[in-house]
Design an enzyme around this catalytic site. Sequence first.
Site, PDB file in Angstrom:
ATOM      1  N   ARG A   1       1.005  -0.883   0.104  1.00  9.55           N
ATOM      2  CA  ARG A   1       0.166  -0.426  -0.315  1.00  9.55           C
ATOM      3  C   ARG A   1       0.973   1.448  -0.116  1.00  9.55           C
ATOM      4  NH1 ARG A   1      -4.627  -1.903   4.835  1.00  9.55           N
ATOM      5  NH2 ARG A   1      -5.670  -3.194   3.550  1.00  9.55           N
TER       6      ARG A   1
ATOM      7  N   ARG B   1      -3.065   6.282   0.637  1.00 10.97           N
ATOM      8  CA  ARG B   1      -4.315   6.640   0.639  1.00 10.97           C
ATOM      9  C   ARG B   1      -3.184   7.519   1.883  1.00 10.97           C
ATOM     10  NH1 ARG B   1      -8.282   3.193   3.762  1.00 10.97           N
ATOM     11  NH2 ARG B   1      -7.135   2.180   3.188  1.00 10.97           N
TER      12      ARG B   1
ATOM     13  N   ARG C   1      -7.090  10.903  -7.412  1.00 11.02           N
ATOM     14  CA  ARG C   1      -8.436  10.355  -7.265  1.00 11.02           C
ATOM     15  C   ARG C   1      -9.371  11.625  -6.645  1.00 11.02           C
ATOM     16  NH1 ARG C   1      -9.360   5.224  -4.404  1.00 11.02           N
ATOM     17  NH2 ARG C   1     -11.255   6.413  -5.067  1.00 11.02           N
TER      18      ARG C   1
ATOM     19  N   ASP D   1      -7.077  -3.980  -7.243  1.00 11.94           N
ATOM     20  CA  ASP D   1      -7.408  -4.178  -5.695  1.00 11.94           C
ATOM     21  C   ASP D   1      -7.476  -5.626  -6.286  1.00 11.94           C
ATOM     22  OD1 ASP D   1      -9.373  -3.186  -3.361  1.00 11.94           O
ATOM     23  OD2 ASP D   1      -9.766  -4.529  -4.158  1.00 11.94           O
TER      24      ASP D   1
ATOM     25  N   TYR E   1     -14.405 -13.236   0.765  1.00  9.59           N
ATOM     26  CA  TYR E   1     -15.685 -11.778  -0.109  1.00  9.59           C
ATOM     27  C   TYR E   1     -16.577 -12.569  -0.836  1.00  9.59           C
ATOM     28  CZ  TYR E   1     -12.413  -8.210   1.119  1.00  9.59           C
ATOM     29  OH  TYR E   1     -11.103  -7.609   1.959  1.00  9.59           O
TER      30      TYR E   1
END
Length: 356
Positions: free
Chosen positions: A38, A42, A51, A87, A162
Amino acid sequence: MSANERPGGQQPKATYESAFLKACRREPVPHTPVWFMRQAGRSLPEYLKVREGIAMLDSCMRPDLVAEITLQPVRRHNVDAAIYFSDIVVPLKAIGIDLDIKPGVGPVVEKPIRTRADLAQLRDLTPDDVSYVTEAIGLLTAELGSTPLIGFAGAPFTLASYLVEGGPSKNHEHTKALMYGDPQLWADLLDRLAEITSAFLKVQIEAGASAVQLFDSWVGALAPADYRRSVMPASTKVFESVASYGVPRIHFGVGTGELLGLMGEAGADVVGVDWRVPLDVAATRVGPGKALQGNLDPAVLFSSTEAVETKTREVLDAAAGLEGHVFNLGHGVLPTTNPDALTRLVEHVHEQTADR
């Protein structure tokens, strides 16, 4: 063909001779290579800027945006490898699964897979389904020069979790109920996901990725016997599917201290270790013939520079006797991490390990 047998002529010599790929091949390095899970995302203001107003999955399908986001931490932090911005649910979206990534929640699946009839949702993935990946990696390899690009995918178990749960889960109750209650359906589901994952990794390697990482984020929820019986065959199938390319294969999961040996046995060349197990202890669990990746606690980066350096030294000392070591965090960069702390960490690891 193993990662150690890959001839340098199959990719640019500068990339092949990079510290990152040397460490993955368990060869001597000029310094311990560093990258962060990562690292693009963010924690970077430049990421938030590009973004702005763009949904996560949409951003993963725009080659120009993918390339820019992937390059941002390389420019800022001087890391030794880039990781492709995407992702783990992208290949599922690409084959038509009705899902979305909801802010503050994560991937949410509209129609969970819990019966044999539901398997029909999982068709084969073709390169045309993810042509934007090929285009983005072409842009990236042209810009990265000698810096290797890591491709990645979600492992069959985590993708299955998921799909079966319908979204993130703390207890994985539907997943485990299916795994224990209908082992044949479970095996068929994971085998189908292994095929999709393998195809997604092949697209990335053939486009120019120098290594690949399989993320099994949720597999730490399993006991070793369940992993060996119900998960390992599918993960092994993925690793075997890309073995002929000769690129290093990395395997990572969270809370997997009791599974490290099995995760290496599944076929990885490099085993990722979270922060819960010291690297020298992890090495005894994984056994010889594997490099290790890790494993600074991401939360340490919120402490003082002196504390970060102390904890980093503990990681480096534990890694001193390893056959190969790639410095990383024990999980991903936390969203509110100060980017300057990451830049300083890269510099510190490079300085402390230069030609040692």
